[in-house]
Design a protein around this motif. Structure first.
Motif, PDB file in Angstrom:
ATOM      1  N   VAL A  45       0.847  -1.202   0.000  1.00  0.00           N
ATOM      2  CA  VAL A  45       0.000   0.000   0.000  1.00  0.00           C
ATOM      3  C   VAL A  45       0.880   1.249   0.000  1.00  0.00           C
ATOM      4  N   THR A  48       2.226   1.599  -3.359  1.00  0.00           N
ATOM      5  CA  THR A  48       1.161   1.461  -4.363  1.00  0.00           C
ATOM      6  C   THR A  48       1.521   0.375  -5.376  1.00  0.00           C
ATOM      7  N   ASP A  73      -7.103   2.592  -0.097  1.00  0.00           N
ATOM      8  CA  ASP A  73      -6.083   3.540   0.350  1.00  0.00           C
ATOM      9  C   ASP A  73      -6.708   4.496   1.366  1.00  0.00           C
TER      10      ASP A  73
END
Length: 172
Positions: A45, A48, A73
């Motif tokens: 995360v 990304t 997110d």
């Protein structure tokens, strides 16, 4: 009547304890799985890394009873998701109690956070139909055994009563 009352109390209390412990077990499993999944997805995360997130979603969905998995997110955008399309189409509302699930899926979320800063969250749905089936089977078995026990107690009481009445008649 006393036998029926005590047996009913025993069956009811046993099924109540089984119900509470099964619900607690499902909630514990859901929160633990969500927390572990959130921990697994942290680095992906932050960077990304969508390919890794898709891979993590696919891997977590191999767990039995998992209906869907989703990674969002910090703005709530979906980074990766997989599982049952109908469950994914519903708006996510986390469940607190298994008995209050109306769609057959216990929904749970866990934040993806590092050093107190939240970077997103994971959302999981676990099927509750297996739990409901187990509880229904336990209820049927307990009631069947209780009914059979009541029938046998009645039969043996009748036979003992007939035997003792004959003995008393012979004694008289």
């Amino acid at each position: 009547l006393i036998e029926a009352l005590l047996l009913g109390l025993l069956v009811w209390s046993s099924l109540s304890i089984l119900h509470r412990s099964s619900n607690l077990q499902l909630v514990t499993r859901a929160t633990t799985t969500a927390t572990l999944f959130a921990t697994t997805t942290q680095d992906a995360v932050l960077s990304t890394d969508l390919a890794s997130l898709e891979s993590f979603v696919t891997a977590v969905l191999r767990n039995p009873g998992l209906v869907y998995a989703r990674v969002r997110d910090s703005q709530g955008r979906i980074l990766a998701e997989g599982g049952d399309a109908a469950a994914l189409a519903r708006p996510f509302v986390p469940d607190q109690v298994v008995d209050q699930t109306t769609d057959g899926v216990f929904d749970v979320a866990a934040p993806i956070e590092i050093s107190g800063t939240e970077f997103g969250r994971v959302e999981l749905g676990l099927a509750t139909d297996t739990l409901r089936d187990v509880l229904a089977t336990a209820r049927r078995w307990a009631l069947s055994i209780a009914g059979l026990e009541m029938l046998l107690v009645g039969l043996f009481s009748f036979l003992l009563g007939v035997y003792l009445t004959r003995q008393l008649a012979g004694l008289t």
